[in-house]
Design an enzyme around this catalytic site. Sequence first.
Site, PDB file in Angstrom:
ATOM      1  N   ARG A 199       0.822  -1.255   0.149  1.00  0.00           N
ATOM      2  CA  ARG A 199       0.359   0.022  -0.251  1.00  0.00           C
ATOM      3  C   ARG A 199       1.203   1.250   0.329  1.00  0.00           C
ATOM      4  NH1 ARG A 199      -5.305   0.358   4.425  1.00  0.00           N
ATOM      5  NH2 ARG A 199      -3.205   1.222   5.658  1.00  0.00           N
ATOM      6  N   ARG A 207      -0.152  -4.749  14.297  1.00  0.00           N
ATOM      7  CA  ARG A 207      -1.224  -4.098  14.159  1.00  0.00           C
ATOM      8  C   ARG A 207      -2.053  -5.436  13.750  1.00  0.00           C
ATOM      9  NH1 ARG A 207      -0.995  -0.794   9.222  1.00  0.00           N
ATOM     10  NH2 ARG A 207      -3.013   0.034   9.290  1.00  0.00           N
TER      11      ARG A 207
HETATM   12  P1  AMP Z   1      -6.104   3.277  10.141  1.00  0.00           P
HETATM   13  O1  AMP Z   1      -5.557   4.109   9.265  1.00  0.00           O
HETATM   14  O2  AMP Z   1      -7.957   3.210  10.411  1.00  0.00           O
HETATM   15  O3  AMP Z   1      -5.362   1.480   9.955  1.00  0.00           O
HETATM   16  O4  AMP Z   1      -5.563   3.509  12.007  1.00  0.00           O
HETATM   17  C1  AMP Z   1      -4.136   3.316  11.818  1.00  0.00           C
HETATM   18  C2  AMP Z   1      -3.783   3.887  13.320  1.00  0.00           C
HETATM   19  O5  AMP Z   1      -4.785   4.577  14.544  1.00  0.00           O
HETATM   20  C3  AMP Z   1      -3.432   2.704  14.169  1.00  0.00           C
HETATM   21  O6  AMP Z   1      -3.249   1.451  14.107  1.00  0.00           O
HETATM   22  C4  AMP Z   1      -4.849   3.145  15.501  1.00  0.00           C
HETATM   23  O7  AMP Z   1      -2.854   3.149  16.689  1.00  0.00           O
HETATM   24  C5  AMP Z   1      -4.880   4.716  15.748  1.00  0.00           C
HETATM   25  N1  AMP Z   1      -6.580   4.077  15.786  1.00  0.00           N
HETATM   26  C6  AMP Z   1      -7.506   4.302  14.637  1.00  0.00           C
HETATM   27  N2  AMP Z   1      -8.557   4.159  14.957  1.00  0.00           N
HETATM   28  C7  AMP Z   1      -8.472   4.240  16.442  1.00  0.00           C
HETATM   29  C8  AMP Z   1      -9.379   3.549  17.266  1.00  0.00           C
HETATM   30  N3  AMP Z   1     -10.949   3.365  16.758  1.00  0.00           N
HETATM   31  N4  AMP Z   1      -9.149   3.385  18.283  1.00  0.00           N
HETATM   32  C9  AMP Z   1      -7.808   3.392  18.817  1.00  0.00           C
HETATM   33  N5  AMP Z   1      -6.911   3.759  18.158  1.00  0.00           N
HETATM   34  C10 AMP Z   1      -7.285   4.148  16.538  1.00  0.00           C
END
Ligand code: AMP
Length: 212
Positions: free
Chosen positions: A124, A169
């Site tokens: 990505r 993750r």
């Molecule tokens: P994403 O773009 O959804 O993959 O999110 C990237 C990172 O943001 C995640 O690995 C978390 O560190 C943080 N993050 C995003 N959404 C959340 C959430 N609902 N709760 C806690 N951390 C979040």
Amino acid sequence: MTQLVLLGAPGSGKGTQAVRLVKEHGYNHVSTGDLLRSEIKKGTELGKKVDGVLKAGELVNDDMVLELLKANCDLESGQYIFDGFPRNIEQAKLLEDNVLKGKAYLGVYFNMPTNVLVERLTNRRVCKDCGAVYNLKFLPPKKEGVCDKCNSTNIYQRDDDKKEVIENRMEVYKSTIGPVLDYYREKNILVEVDASLEIDQVFQEVTKAVKE
Ligand code: AMP
């Protein structure tokens, strides 16, 4: 008017489908990952606090993400897609009580095998200027290194899409999302789509599920 809650591992294509749902069905889209990255980019107090957490692939504190989410959506103004929230059962309940507040919603689960996810994530790339998302194998920019949408040459790999962090993750995801899926299943508000299909097919499945 049903609000949509997109659930799925990082790399399952939630964000891509959300962009399309906005374009073709007129939803508003709110992604907690995008909101957090924007805070980091702007260098706000919150951004400084969460930078290390995102880099490590851990979850940010529930209340912090909830506040950010609340400040960035207004359910009175239309139908929303929630992308990246909830990540655990506590957040599922926070969303229901503090944001949805009795409004009808549907969970859409993007189901996909882990090995496919890891391959997608390592390939990505994202445009730093407009946020457009590419995949070096399946959806590369038309001209190498140049964004199709805004012509920027700032196409980069997110720190947390690097192999070491992806593994963490995935672990975090697997250990926290199960109870959310069960919670939605019990309420009979969960539809599952096969996220390993082509982007267009996934979109058709999602559209069908949403209209049923
Ligand atoms: P994403 O773009 O959804 O993959 O999110 C990237 C990172 O943001 C995640 O690995 C978390 O560190 C943080 N993050 C995003 N959404 C959340 C959430 N609902 N709760 C806690 N951390 C979040």
